[in-house]
Structures are given as C-alpha cells and as structure tokens.
Motif scaffolding. Structure first.
Motif, short mmCIF file in Angstrom:
data_model
loop_
_atom_site.label_atom_id
_atom_site.label_comp_id
_atom_site.label_asym_id
_atom_site.label_seq_id
_atom_site.Cartn_x
_atom_site.Cartn_y
_atom_site.Cartn_z
N ASP A 145 -1.66 22.47 -7.66
CA ASP A 145 -2.22 21.16 -7.99
C ASP A 145 -1.23 20.01 -7.74
O ASP A 145 -0.02 20.23 -7.68
CB ASP A 145 -2.59 21.11 -9.48
N ASP A 146 -1.78 18.83 -7.65
CA ASP A 146 -1.05 17.54 -7.70
C ASP A 146 -0.43 17.10 -6.37
O ASP A 146 0.15 16.03 -6.29
CB ASP A 146 0.06 17.51 -8.77
N PRO B 89 -7.77 17.03 -13.99
CA PRO B 89 -6.38 16.88 -14.41
C PRO B 89 -6.20 17.31 -15.87
O PRO B 89 -7.05 17.02 -16.72
CB PRO B 89 -6.12 15.38 -14.25
N HIS C 221 -5.07 11.13 -11.18
CA HIS C 221 -4.75 12.07 -12.25
C HIS C 221 -4.98 11.54 -13.66
O HIS C 221 -4.14 11.74 -14.56
CB HIS C 221 -3.30 12.55 -12.08
N HIS D 130 -8.53 16.78 -6.83
CA HIS D 130 -7.86 16.73 -8.14
C HIS D 130 -7.79 15.27 -8.62
O HIS D 130 -6.86 14.90 -9.32
CB HIS D 130 -6.48 17.36 -8.02
N HIS E 113 2.01 24.32 -9.31
CA HIS E 113 2.12 22.96 -8.75
C HIS E 113 3.09 22.98 -7.57
O HIS E 113 4.26 23.37 -7.75
CB HIS E 113 2.63 22.00 -9.83
NI NI Z 1 -2.72 18.09 -12.17
#
Ligand code: NI
Length: 228
Positions: free
Chosen positions: A40-41, A130, A94, A90, A184
C-alpha cells in the motif's frame, strides 16, 4: 515439413518468444498453495527496487496506489502493469474515509481511478480503504465507482516495525494458503528484506500471486468486500 508449414513456423516463432513470462505460467490456486503479497501507499522511492526483486523471482503482487503518488511516479505505475502486477486504488490523499462526506469520498476515489486509467488504459476494480477504516457507506460508494473492497488476512505492521528481521518474521507467521498480506512499499526495510522473504515463502511451497489470481477466475462484484 512442407515449405508452407515452414514459413508459418518461422513467422510464429518470434511471436511466441515475445510472450511475457507471466502469460506463460498461469497459476491455479485450486491446485497449488497461493499467497497474495499486497503493498500500500506507493509508488515510492523504493518501489523500483521491489519491482526488480519480484521480476527476478517471477513473483506477482498487488499494489494499492495513492493517486498523488501515481502523479509523482507515473513510470513505475506503467512498469507494474507491464510486469503483470495488479493495481488497486488506495484513494488520492489517504484520508480516513468514514469521516468524509459522500462527495469527498467519491472525489478521492474517482481522481485516483482517472490517474491510473490515464497511465495503464484501465481503471482498477479494487480499492483498499486507508487505515482499514471503512463501513457500508464507503463500500457502497466504491461500488458505484466500479470497485470491490479488498482488505487482508494478515497485517505485518511493517510501518511500525521498520526492521528487516521483524518484518520477515511477521510475514512468515501470517502466511497461510490463500492469505492476503498487507505491507507497504514505502517502508524501505520491507523492500530490502523482500529478496530473502520471497525465497523463504517459496521454500514453504507458496506461489506468490495477485489478489485476482487467488479468486480462481471469479470476478469480484463492485461494492463487495474480500476477504471477509
Ligand atoms: Ni495506506
């Protein structure tokens, strides 16, 4: 072989050898032990190194991207798609979605859909909220944007651990057949430990696949949540 057959064979050869490796090996998760690594991110500064690790080992992963990072690193998004990884939404910036008004949630999701589609020619069919903050309203609004909600079966807390050994141990503890592991690619230690970790998981018999491959051909319905 007739001259005509020979001509056909010669014409076909370059086409066959040009097929990407991931098209050749279709994993059937009903028959083998599968695990989905998800990141993620990103994309972030370390994502290129992660893609190289995955490519070397033939592993596939799923990336839940933030729109504003997609805008900053478009080349990496194209590379993910070209190398057979799956891309999910995503949100743009966030936020904790349940705290927002409907229009704000839709804006976060839609802007990210558009940024990704503009680069790879198709919009994601899955999103991840998120912080895992979600409710029926959020899942419904994502459904209206054409996406299912994808959560996880195990979270490594790699962003908190920030330690290669601990992250490696966490993933090995959480790994299970058809599991979805949350990590991540913006955590450098996660990317650094990945070559060793991919080997560990392979040794334990796991095939590392995208979330869609786990589904054995079933398509997620927009608005549904997986895994439950
Ligand atoms: Ni995230």
């Amino acid at each position: 072989m007739s001259p005509r057959a020979l001509v056909v064979a010669v014409l076909l050869l370059p086409t066959l050898s040009a097929l990407p490796a991931h098209a050749a090996a279709k994993v059937d998760c009903a028959k083998v032990k599968c695990l989905a690594l998800t990141f993620d991110d990103g994309p972030g500064p370390s994502t290129g190194a992660l893609l190289s690790t995955l490519k070397k080992s033939g592993a596939k992963a799923t990336f839940f991207l933030m729109g504003k990072h997609v805008e900053q690193r478009p080349t990496l998004v194209k590379r993910m798609a070209a190398e057979g990884h799956e891309i999910g939404n995503h949100t743009w910036s966030h936020p904790s979605l349940p705290t927002l008004f409907d229009e704000e949630i839709t804006r976060e999701l839609r802007a990210t859909q558009e940024a990704i589609e503009g680069l790879i020619g198709r919009a994601p069919r899955m999103f991840r909220p998120p912080y895992g903050h979600t409710d029926d309203r959020v899942a419904g609004l994502a459904g209206e944007e054409g996406m299912a909600q994808v959560l996880w079966t195990g979270t490594t807390l790699d962003w908190k651990l920030r330690d290669q050994k601990k992250i490696r141990a966490a993933v090995l503890r959480l790994a299970k057949r058809d599991g979805v592991i949350l990590m991540h690619d913006v955590v450098p230690q996660t990317v650094q430990v990945m070559p060793a970790l991919v080997k560990d998981l392979r040794k334990r018999g796991y095939h590392l696949v995208t979330v869609s491959t786990l589904l054995r051909g079933r398509k997620l319905t927009p608005g549904e949540t997986y895994p439950i």
